[in-house]
Design a protein around this motif. Structure first.
Motif, PDB file in Angstrom:
ATOM      1  N   GLN A 279       0.821  -1.207   0.000  1.00  0.00           N
ATOM      2  CA  GLN A 279       0.000   0.000   0.000  1.00  0.00           C
ATOM      3  C   GLN A 279       0.859   1.263   0.000  1.00  0.00           C
ATOM      4  O   GLN A 279       0.557   2.222  -0.712  1.00  0.00           O
ATOM      5  N   PHE A 280       1.940   1.249   0.786  1.00  0.00           N
ATOM      6  CA  PHE A 280       2.778   2.440   0.915  1.00  0.00           C
ATOM      7  C   PHE A 280       3.847   2.536  -0.177  1.00  0.00           C
ATOM      8  O   PHE A 280       4.474   3.589  -0.323  1.00  0.00           O
ATOM      9  N   ASN A 281       4.056   1.450  -0.906  1.00  0.00           N
ATOM     10  CA  ASN A 281       5.081   1.429  -1.960  1.00  0.00           C
ATOM     11  C   ASN A 281       4.486   0.852  -3.238  1.00  0.00           C
ATOM     12  O   ASN A 281       4.908  -0.220  -3.706  1.00  0.00           O
ATOM     13  N   PRO A 282       3.503   1.524  -3.841  1.00  0.00           N
ATOM     14  CA  PRO A 282       2.831   0.968  -5.026  1.00  0.00           C
ATOM     15  C   PRO A 282       3.808   0.740  -6.173  1.00  0.00           C
ATOM     16  O   PRO A 282       4.653   1.579  -6.456  1.00  0.00           O
ATOM     17  N   GLY A 283       3.687  -0.453  -6.764  1.00  0.00           N
ATOM     18  CA  GLY A 283       4.522  -0.788  -7.898  1.00  0.00           C
ATOM     19  C   GLY A 283       5.929  -1.195  -7.546  1.00  0.00           C
ATOM     20  O   GLY A 283       6.748  -1.444  -8.436  1.00  0.00           O
ATOM     21  N   GLN A 284       6.261  -1.269  -6.261  1.00  0.00           N
ATOM     22  CA  GLN A 284       7.593  -1.674  -5.830  1.00  0.00           C
ATOM     23  C   GLN A 284       7.520  -2.941  -4.988  1.00  0.00           C
ATOM     24  O   GLN A 284       6.469  -3.264  -4.439  1.00  0.00           O
ATOM     25  N   SER A 285       8.642  -3.636  -4.906  1.00  0.00           N
ATOM     26  CA  SER A 285       8.737  -4.816  -4.047  1.00  0.00           C
ATOM     27  C   SER A 285       9.655  -4.471  -2.872  1.00  0.00           C
ATOM     28  O   SER A 285      10.867  -4.582  -2.954  1.00  0.00           O
ATOM     29  N   VAL A 286       9.048  -4.014  -1.785  1.00  0.00           N
ATOM     30  CA  VAL A 286       9.795  -3.565  -0.613  1.00  0.00           C
ATOM     31  C   VAL A 286       9.656  -4.598   0.498  1.00  0.00           C
ATOM     32  O   VAL A 286       8.574  -5.159   0.713  1.00  0.00           O
ATOM     33  N   ARG A 287      10.737  -4.846   1.221  1.00  0.00           N
ATOM     34  CA  ARG A 287      10.715  -5.810   2.314  1.00  0.00           C
ATOM     35  C   ARG A 287      11.382  -5.206   3.542  1.00  0.00           C
ATOM     36  O   ARG A 287      12.012  -4.146   3.477  1.00  0.00           O
ATOM     37  N   LEU A 288      11.245  -5.893   4.656  1.00  0.00           N
ATOM     38  CA  LEU A 288      11.933  -5.522   5.888  1.00  0.00           C
ATOM     39  C   LEU A 288      13.240  -6.305   5.984  1.00  0.00           C
ATOM     40  O   LEU A 288      13.280  -7.496   5.646  1.00  0.00           O
ATOM     41  N   HIS A 289      14.283  -5.662   6.450  1.00  0.00           N
ATOM     42  CA  HIS A 289      15.522  -6.386   6.719  1.00  0.00           C
ATOM     43  C   HIS A 289      15.242  -7.436   7.797  1.00  0.00           C
ATOM     44  O   HIS A 289      14.515  -7.167   8.763  1.00  0.00           O
ATOM     45  N   PRO A 290      15.760  -8.663   7.640  1.00  0.00           N
ATOM     46  CA  PRO A 290      15.447  -9.733   8.606  1.00  0.00           C
ATOM     47  C   PRO A 290      15.702  -9.347  10.057  1.00  0.00           C
ATOM     48  O   PRO A 290      14.924  -9.710  10.952  1.00  0.00           O
ATOM     49  N   ASP A 291      16.778  -8.621  10.319  1.00  0.00           N
ATOM     50  CA  ASP A 291      17.094  -8.214  11.687  1.00  0.00           C
ATOM     51  C   ASP A 291      15.999  -7.305  12.252  1.00  0.00           C
ATOM     52  O   ASP A 291      15.557  -7.454  13.386  1.00  0.00           O
ATOM     53  N   LEU A 292      15.534  -6.363  11.422  1.00  0.00           N
ATOM     54  CA  LEU A 292      14.471  -5.451  11.846  1.00  0.00           C
ATOM     55  C   LEU A 292      13.141  -6.187  11.931  1.00  0.00           C
ATOM     56  O   LEU A 292      12.348  -5.951  12.851  1.00  0.00           O
ATOM     57  N   ALA A 293      12.896  -7.103  10.982  1.00  0.00           N
ATOM     58  CA  ALA A 293      11.640  -7.866  11.005  1.00  0.00           C
ATOM     59  C   ALA A 293      11.524  -8.672  12.289  1.00  0.00           C
ATOM     60  O   ALA A 293      10.439  -8.780  12.876  1.00  0.00           O
ATOM     61  N   PHE A 294      12.653  -9.240  12.750  1.00  0.00           N
ATOM     62  CA  PHE A 294      12.639 -10.010  13.999  1.00  0.00           C
ATOM     63  C   PHE A 294      12.254  -9.103  15.163  1.00  0.00           C
ATOM     64  O   PHE A 294      11.426  -9.464  16.001  1.00  0.00           O
ATOM     65  N   ALA A 295      12.885  -7.922  15.234  1.00  0.00           N
ATOM     66  CA  ALA A 295      12.592  -7.000  16.330  1.00  0.00           C
ATOM     67  C   ALA A 295      11.136  -6.554  16.291  1.00  0.00           C
ATOM     68  O   ALA A 295      10.456  -6.499  17.324  1.00  0.00           O
ATOM     69  N   MET A 296      10.640  -6.247  15.093  1.00  0.00           N
ATOM     70  CA  MET A 296       9.244  -5.811  14.969  1.00  0.00           C
ATOM     71  C   MET A 296       8.275  -6.921  15.361  1.00  0.00           C
ATOM     72  O   MET A 296       7.221  -6.662  15.940  1.00  0.00           O
ATOM     73  N   ALA A 297       8.637  -8.154  15.056  1.00  0.00           N
ATOM     74  CA  ALA A 297       7.758  -9.280  15.389  1.00  0.00           C
ATOM     75  C   ALA A 297       7.656  -9.503  16.891  1.00  0.00           C
ATOM     76  O   ALA A 297       6.667 -10.061  17.369  1.00  0.00           O
ATOM     77  N   HIS A 298       8.674  -9.088  17.639  1.00  0.00           N
ATOM     78  CA  HIS A 298       8.687  -9.318  19.075  1.00  0.00           C
ATOM     79  C   HIS A 298       8.335  -8.076  19.894  1.00  0.00           C
ATOM     80  O   HIS A 298       8.148  -8.174  21.107  1.00  0.00           O
ATOM     81  N   TYR A 299       8.242  -6.934  19.231  1.00  0.00           N
ATOM     82  CA  TYR A 299       7.854  -5.700  19.916  1.00  0.00           C
ATOM     83  C   TYR A 299       6.349  -5.742  20.203  1.00  0.00           C
ATOM     84  O   TYR A 299       5.569  -6.189  19.353  1.00  0.00           O
ATOM     85  N   PRO A 300       5.881  -5.323  21.389  1.00  0.00           N
ATOM     86  CA  PRO A 300       4.468  -5.470  21.743  1.00  0.00           C
ATOM     87  C   PRO A 300       3.522  -4.505  21.040  1.00  0.00           C
ATOM     88  O   PRO A 300       2.306  -4.698  21.093  1.00  0.00           O
ATOM     89  N   TRP A 301       4.002  -3.459  20.389  1.00  0.00           N
ATOM     90  CA  TRP A 301       3.178  -2.495  19.658  1.00  0.00           C
ATOM     91  C   TRP A 301       1.979  -2.039  20.489  1.00  0.00           C
ATOM     92  O   TRP A 301       0.839  -2.398  20.217  1.00  0.00           O
ATOM     93  N   PRO A 302       2.210  -1.219  21.520  1.00  0.00           N
ATOM     94  CA  PRO A 302       1.100  -0.760  22.364  1.00  0.00           C
ATOM     95  C   PRO A 302       0.047   0.018  21.595  1.00  0.00           C
ATOM     96  O   PRO A 302      -1.116   0.068  21.996  1.00  0.00           O
ATOM     97  N   GLY A 303       0.459   0.660  20.478  1.00  0.00           N
ATOM     98  CA  GLY A 303      -0.514   1.379  19.644  1.00  0.00           C
ATOM     99  C   GLY A 303      -1.164   0.510  18.592  1.00  0.00           C
ATOM    100  O   GLY A 303      -1.933   1.005  17.760  1.00  0.00           O
ATOM    101  N   ASN A 304      -0.810  -0.783  18.580  1.00  0.00           N
ATOM    102  CA  ASN A 304      -1.430  -1.772  17.696  1.00  0.00           C
ATOM    103  C   ASN A 304      -1.308  -1.408  16.220  1.00  0.00           C
ATOM    104  O   ASN A 304      -0.294  -0.853  15.814  1.00  0.00           O
ATOM    105  N   LEU A 305      -2.339  -1.690  15.422  1.00  0.00           N
ATOM    106  CA  LEU A 305      -2.249  -1.503  13.978  1.00  0.00           C
ATOM    107  C   LEU A 305      -1.995  -0.053  13.595  1.00  0.00           C
ATOM    108  O   LEU A 305      -1.291   0.218  12.625  1.00  0.00           O
ATOM    109  N   ARG A 306      -2.575   0.873  14.363  1.00  0.00           N
ATOM    110  CA  ARG A 306      -2.375   2.294  14.053  1.00  0.00           C
ATOM    111  C   ARG A 306      -0.896   2.651  14.143  1.00  0.00           C
ATOM    112  O   ARG A 306      -0.326   3.282  13.251  1.00  0.00           O
ATOM    113  N   GLU A 307      -0.249   2.225  15.223  1.00  0.00           N
ATOM    114  CA  GLU A 307       1.170   2.516  15.411  1.00  0.00           C
ATOM    115  C   GLU A 307       2.021   1.797  14.371  1.00  0.00           C
ATOM    116  O   GLU A 307       2.965   2.362  13.808  1.00  0.00           O
TER     117      GLU A 307
END
Length: 662
Positions: A534-562
């Protein structure tokens, strides 16, 4: 060994445990010994009255049964079948939830009467903490099928039992409950554990089929005759081949872990790509194909598409599938749905969210008020709007009012409207009011828990009478709208504390729907893919694995909005040509938070900082940590800037820029 001698040895081992805090070596099998020690630490006494774990009754039990209604509906026919096999053997079949609460029992009357004496009945709680070592509680702790025979039970009162239990897992590997077969120790049968395990797998298969009706499925077995039996492996797939879930047979034969769901694709496990599979006749769902796996084995498999999808979504997906795995990220993040309503379009695969949507969908058009509950940021308004757009009222207005955002002295006028000259400062031609604006559509009252008590009284009257009289008088007007309310508060507690009217609560709570927090959702991978597209139309954007791991384990108190805001900001900070979001694209405050959830954090991050600075001045700011990480990576890559940049998830230009700054 003679059963009496075995019981005597076990009792002596338990006495030794009570005296010394550990079992004598070799006297008790390892799992039972571990369970005994857990029971002892929980304060359970082998002899005497059981403390805690009193059976649930009344409202509490009804709530537990309501939450487990899907599991009960699927398990009951299987339990009936199992009981037919063990009838007249002084035994019983038991279904318990993941909290060890007994939901349903079947058994021979004489044995049921005996089992009642030790609370082996619906509503009883059989955790290890309450009742010591027992097949139900211990199988849930160990997450594996097991038997507990006679004196292996920690409580002496339960030593007459011989029990075999097998956990029940969802298609994503979550514990749903346990199926247990308990009987008289003197009449123990060696096959009961196998029967309990088979029954649990039958329930799991039925659960998977029920929860993935809208998804593609692959049924397979090493023998053609095994496909369609309880021993078959089943995988749930998105049309792009993403693995959404599977049964235990699939996980064991393909060596898939629960953490792999939402990450692996069919092409990762099969030498026969999905594109080729579809090309060989995707509409022939009864046909078996021989598929070679990357493990070196071959299986007979059948691809089953949802009813009505063969000629539409399958054909479209075949055309969209890339010829190689490198192009996979360009596929749509969310597969097309069979029921293309707004709720289906929001469905990204989480079972709790899907259950709430399905329950809400069933009530549409039936005049039932819905109360959407969940933490701030989980998407309650988005969910409510999807309910409206999926209903017969979709052509009517959707009027959303945030009860916490309107000044208290303006809420009444805002909601109910007013006639000309109703009060000083009123508009000359009056105001319709949001309730009348919702006529023929849906009224959404967000954060209704923050509505002032005085206004709650008037709102209740309006909802009861379905008519409204504007401020300043005038003729009462009939109202016709669907009502959806939302709150992050626990309204039952607010009622008990006198902050919310009980009669209004019962009026708006026709059906409560709980939306899961982001940290509890199983579909975060799909959500991430959808947002990045949605934020990168027409592009193939990914998360760096190191950052993806951190994001997966972060509790995200603001949930989907945050989470959405973080990905939108990071996408905006990508430089031309960059296709990987790394740490440098995050806002500084979020990066500081996420560093604590990086793989190996906080020790790894602290160690990097400690190597770069004296112990008395530890690196705590993001800039210093960033420079340290770059230096470490360059050293690890022997000065290769391109390789270091790739591993850090940033471009070479960004790395050079950071080096100049430092």
């Amino acid at each position: 060994m003679d059963p009496q001698i075995t019981s005597q040895v076990l009792r002596q081992a338990r006495v030794h445990l009570l005296a010394h805090g550990e079992c004598p070596p070799g006297a008790v099998q390892a799992r039972i010994a571990s369970s005994w020690q857990r029971s002892l630490r929980a304060g359970v006494q082998p002899v005497g009255r059981v403390s805690g774990g009193d059976p649930l009754t009344g409202t509490e039990m009804r709530q537990v049964l309501t939450r487990s209604e899907d599991l009960l509906a699927i398990a009951r026919p299987v339990m009936d079948y199992v009981f037919e096999q063990i009838q007249d053997s002084h035994s019983m079949v038991i279904l318990a939830n993941a909290q060890s609460t007994l939901l349903h029992t079947l058994g021979d009357a004489p044995f049921l009467n005996k089992a009642e004496r030790v609370a082996l009945r619906s509503g009883a709680i059989w955790t290890e903490e309450a009742r010591g070592t027992n097949a139900i509680g211990t199988a849930l702790v160990e997450a594996t099928p097991l038997r507990v025979e006679g004196a292996e039970h920690f409580l002496e009162a339960n030593s007459f039992l011989n029990c075999a239990a097998s956990p029940i897992f969802s298609a994503q590997g979550q514990l749903l409950g346990v199926l247990d077969i308990s009987g008289d120790q003197r009449l123990a049968q060696a096959h009961t554990l196998g029967l309990a395990t088979t029954a649990a797998r039958m329930i799991e298969n039925r659960w998977l089929l029920a929860r993935h009706q809208r998804d593609w499925r692959m049924h397979f077995h090493t023998q053609a005759e095994g496909v369609g039996t309880a021993a078959e492996g089943i995988l749930a797939l998105a049309p792009d081949g993403l693995l959404l879930g599977g049964n235990r047979a699939a996980m064991q034969s393909l060596k898939i872990a629960a953490a792999d769901w939402g990450h692996l694709h069919w092409d990762d496990i099969s030498a026969m790509p999905l594109r080729d599979w579809l090309a060989r006749g995707h509409t022939q769902t009864e046909r078996l194909h021989l598929a070679a796996l990357h493990t070196g084995r071959s299986v007979f498999a059948r691809l089953v598409l949802p009813s009505g999808a063969q000629a539409t979504s399958a054909t479209a997906t075949q055309a969209a599938l890339p010829s190689d795995r490198a192009g996979r990220a360009q596929l749509p993040a969310v597969p097309p749905q069979l029921a293309p309503d707004a709720l289906a379009q929001l469905d990204t695969g989480d079972l709790a969210w899907r259950a709430a949507a399905e329950r809400g969908r069933r009530t549409l058009g039936k005049g039932i008020a819905l109360l959407v509950q969940g933490e701030s940021g989980v998407g309650k308004e988005l969910f409510a709007r999807a309910l409206h757009d999926s209903s017969a009222r979709h052509a009517g207005p959707f009027v959303a009012i945030n009860c916490a955002a309107i000044p208290e002295h303006l809420i009444e006028a805002e909601l109910f409207g007013y006639e000309s000259g109703a009060f000083t400062g009123a508009r000359r031609d009056g105001q319709l009011g949001r309730l009348r604006e919702a006529q023929g559509g849906t009224l959404f009252l967000d954060e209704i828990g923050d509505m002032p008590l005085a206004l709650q009284t008037r709102l209740l009257r309006v909802l009861q009478e379905r008519s409204i009289t504007p401020l300043g008088g005038g003729k009462a007007q009939q109202l016709d709208f669907a009502l959806v309310c939302a709150t992050h508060h626990q309204l039952r507690e607010a009622v008990a504390q006198g902050r919310f009217r009980a009669d209004l609560f019962y009026r708006i709570n026709g059906l409560a729907l709980q939306l899961p927090a982001l940290r509890d959702r199983s579909d975060r991978e799909v959500i991430t893919r959808r947002l990045l597209d949605q934020f990168n139309p027409g592009q193939s954007v990914r998360l760096h694995p190191d950052l993806a791991f951190a994001m997966a384990h972060y509790p995200w108190p603001g949930n989907l909005r945050e989470y959405a805001n973080a990905l939108q900001t990071a996408s905006a900070l990508l430089l031309p040509g960059e296709d990987t979001i790394g740490w440098s694209q995050l806002s500084d405050d979020l990066a500081q938070e996420l560093l604590r959830y990086r793989e190996g954090a906080p020790m790894a991050v602290a160690a990097l900082a400690a190597q770069a600075q004296p112990p008395s001045l530890p690196a705590t700011d993001l800039k210093t940590l960033s420079h340290t990480a770059i230096a470490q990576m360059l050293q690890q890559c022997r000065g290769n800037v391109s390789q270091a940049a790739k591993l850090l998830g940033i471009s070479r230009q960004t790395l050079y820029r950071r080096l100049k700054v430092s």
